[in-house]
Enzyme design. Structure first.
Site, PDB file in Angstrom:
ATOM      1  N   ASP A  51       0.840  -1.200   0.000  1.00 45.98           N
ATOM      2  CA  ASP A  51       0.000   0.000   0.000  1.00 45.98           C
ATOM      3  C   ASP A  51       0.877   1.253   0.000  1.00 45.98           C
ATOM      4  O   ASP A  51       0.367   2.377  -0.048  1.00 45.98           O
ATOM      5  CB  ASP A  51      -1.018  -0.007   1.156  1.00 45.98           C
ATOM      6  CG  ASP A  51      -0.361  -0.059   2.512  1.00 45.98           C
ATOM      7  OD1 ASP A  51       0.874  -0.177   2.588  1.00 45.98           O
ATOM      8  OD2 ASP A  51      -1.092   0.015   3.525  1.00 45.98           O
ATOM      9  N   SER A  52       2.203   1.061  -0.002  1.00 48.67           N
ATOM     10  CA  SER A  52       3.120   2.183  -0.248  1.00 48.67           C
ATOM     11  C   SER A  52       2.888   2.749  -1.653  1.00 48.67           C
ATOM     12  O   SER A  52       3.391   3.825  -1.976  1.00 48.67           O
ATOM     13  CB  SER A  52       4.578   1.748  -0.072  1.00 48.67           C
ATOM     14  OG  SER A  52       4.847   0.578  -0.820  1.00 48.67           O
ATOM     15  N   ASP A  90      -1.191  -6.029  -0.344  1.00 52.31           N
ATOM     16  CA  ASP A  90      -1.602  -5.422   0.925  1.00 52.31           C
ATOM     17  C   ASP A  90      -3.101  -5.169   0.971  1.00 52.31           C
ATOM     18  O   ASP A  90      -3.680  -4.646   0.001  1.00 52.31           O
ATOM     19  CB  ASP A  90      -0.909  -4.053   1.096  1.00 52.31           C
ATOM     20  CG  ASP A  90       0.333  -4.145   1.954  1.00 52.31           C
ATOM     21  OD1 ASP A  90       0.490  -5.124   2.709  1.00 52.31           O
ATOM     22  OD2 ASP A  90       1.163  -3.210   1.870  1.00 52.31           O
ATOM     23  N   LYS A 120      -1.494  -9.311   2.782  1.00 54.55           N
ATOM     24  CA  LYS A 120      -0.765  -8.880   3.974  1.00 54.55           C
ATOM     25  C   LYS A 120      -1.616  -7.832   4.697  1.00 54.55           C
ATOM     26  O   LYS A 120      -2.301  -7.046   4.047  1.00 54.55           O
ATOM     27  CB  LYS A 120       0.603  -8.285   3.591  1.00 54.55           C
ATOM     28  CG  LYS A 120       1.360  -7.689   4.787  1.00 54.55           C
ATOM     29  CD  LYS A 120       2.821  -7.407   4.474  1.00 54.55           C
ATOM     30  CE  LYS A 120       3.106  -6.077   3.823  1.00 54.55           C
ATOM     31  NZ  LYS A 120       2.661  -4.875   4.575  1.00 54.55           N
ATOM     32  N   GLU A 122      -1.747  -5.281   8.556  1.00 52.55           N
ATOM     33  CA  GLU A 122      -0.990  -4.749   9.695  1.00 52.55           C
ATOM     34  C   GLU A 122      -1.713  -5.017  11.015  1.00 52.55           C
ATOM     35  O   GLU A 122      -2.922  -4.841  11.094  1.00 52.55           O
ATOM     36  CB  GLU A 122      -0.788  -3.235   9.522  1.00 52.55           C
ATOM     37  CG  GLU A 122       0.050  -2.895   8.318  1.00 52.55           C
ATOM     38  CD  GLU A 122       0.248  -1.383   8.125  1.00 52.55           C
ATOM     39  OE1 GLU A 122      -0.131  -0.586   9.004  1.00 52.55           O
ATOM     40  OE2 GLU A 122       0.789  -1.010   7.063  1.00 52.55           O
ATOM     41  N   GLU A 189       8.827  -4.056  10.686  1.00 53.51           N
ATOM     42  CA  GLU A 189       9.327  -2.780  10.158  1.00 53.51           C
ATOM     43  C   GLU A 189       9.913  -1.910  11.269  1.00 53.51           C
ATOM     44  O   GLU A 189       9.270  -1.671  12.308  1.00 53.51           O
ATOM     45  CB  GLU A 189       8.177  -2.045   9.440  1.00 53.51           C
ATOM     46  CG  GLU A 189       8.621  -0.724   8.821  1.00 53.51           C
ATOM     47  CD  GLU A 189       7.651  -0.162   7.794  1.00 53.51           C
ATOM     48  OE1 GLU A 189       6.663  -0.831   7.453  1.00 53.51           O
ATOM     49  OE2 GLU A 189       7.891   0.963   7.326  1.00 53.51           O
TER      50      GLU A 189
HETATM   51  O1  KIV Z   1       3.553  -1.126   1.645  1.00 58.25           O
HETATM   52  C1  KIV Z   1       4.736  -1.477   1.705  1.00 58.25           C
HETATM   53  O2  KIV Z   1       5.568  -1.161   0.849  1.00 58.25           O
HETATM   54  C2  KIV Z   1       5.147  -2.273   2.843  1.00 58.25           C
HETATM   55  C3  KIV Z   1       6.616  -2.491   3.024  1.00 58.25           C
HETATM   56  C4  KIV Z   1       7.217  -1.296   3.626  1.00 58.25           C
HETATM   57  C5  KIV Z   1       6.900  -3.707   3.804  1.00 58.25           C
HETATM   58  O3  KIV Z   1       4.344  -2.698   3.615  1.00 58.25           O
END
Ligand code: KIV
Length: 271
Positions: A51-52, A90, A120, A122, A189
């Site tokens: 989600d980055s 994500d 994934k 959090e 992280e």
């Molecule tokens: O969204 C992302 O890029 C991440 C990484 C920083 C692990 O979750």
């Protein structure tokens, strides 16, 4: 010992074998077809459609604004390009924290519409019902603890997490909870290296670090950061393998120059 060279398709089982044999796992983000193809061909084990993308692709300050539809768009583009790496997408902010039914619906949409291999999310104890429900549908889940960018407004800063005993204990207990639930791996992280090593030793599932030191089972970086495309972001854990921003600006500048000077196109570059 290397598991990775002979593997034609990385699965969660392969990652577990890598940990077992002491082979470090490589993971990078990708958000689009062309980059994902290069990253996969270069032999990375896991591609994270992170989600980055909210920061890197859309220019938002945080990961909060990105939607499930956006993540599905990025996920689809990446999956089309990848033949070998395990693709993890994500679950974005607001699509799994509310209740476990909504979490399952979000995860099912990702799996059905992108054809990715896993999702994934959090958090630990707070989201364990969602984790259980997604896992019960046969969807592989990767956890994410330590610095959790989706909770940035709760913490207010992107500083190193779990430096004090209480937070470290909670992180260890959350990691164990995620493993017991059946997660195939966890991203840690920005935490002290010693804690990263401890979690990796305590757990059987692979622990992938970003700013969690060298004692974990693998490493993940944001592709645009490690290639030097993004320039503003320079945390200590980031190793830049290239200065692509300078190369791209140089190439674009040369093109502009050639167009203006009428050097481009030349006779061989036209019909
Ligand atoms: O969204 C992302 O890029 C991440 C990484 C920083 C692990 O979750």
């Amino acid at each position: 010992m290397s598991v990775h060279k002979e593997i034609r398709k990385v699965t969660t089982h392969v990652l577990s074998e890598m940990k077992h044999m002491g082979e470090k796992i490589s993971m990078l983000t990708a958000y689009d077809f062309s980059m994902a193809k290069l990253v996969d061909q270069a032999g990375v084990d896991v591609i994270l459609v992170g989600d980055s993308a909210s920061n890197v692709m859309a220019g938002h300050e945080t990961t909060l604004p990105i939607t499930l539809d956006h993540m599905i768009y990025h996920g689809k583009s990446v999956v089309k390009a990848v033949t070998r790496a395990l693709v993890v997408v994500d679950l974005p902010f607001g699509t799994y924290q509310g209740n476990s039914k909504e979490a399952l619906t979000s995860a099912i949409r990702i799996m059905k519409e992108t054809h990715a291999d896993a999702v994934k999310l959090e958090g630990g104890k707070e989201v364990i019902e969602s984790v259980n429900r997604i896992l019960s549908a046969g969807i592989p889940v990767m956890g994410h603890l330590g610095l959790m960018p989706q909770s940035i407004h709760k913490y207010g800063t992107y500083t190193v997490r779990a430096k004090d005993d209480e937070e470290a204990k909670k992180l260890i207990s959350d990691a164990k909870l995620l493993e017991e639930a059946g997660c195939f791996g966890i991203v840690l992280e920005k935490i002290p290296a010693e804690l990263g090593t401890k979690v990796s030793e305590l757990l059987k599932i692979p622990i992938i670090g970003i700013g969690a030191g060298g004692g974990v089972d693998g490493q993940v970086l944001v592709l645009h950061d490690m290639l030097g495309i993004t320039q503003e972001f320079s945390p200590r854990f980031l190793r830049r393998y290239h200065n692509l921003s300078a190369e791209i600006k140089g190439a674009v500048g040369a093109y502009v120059e050639d167009v203006k000077s009428k050097d481009f196109p030349n006779e061989k570059e036209q019909y």
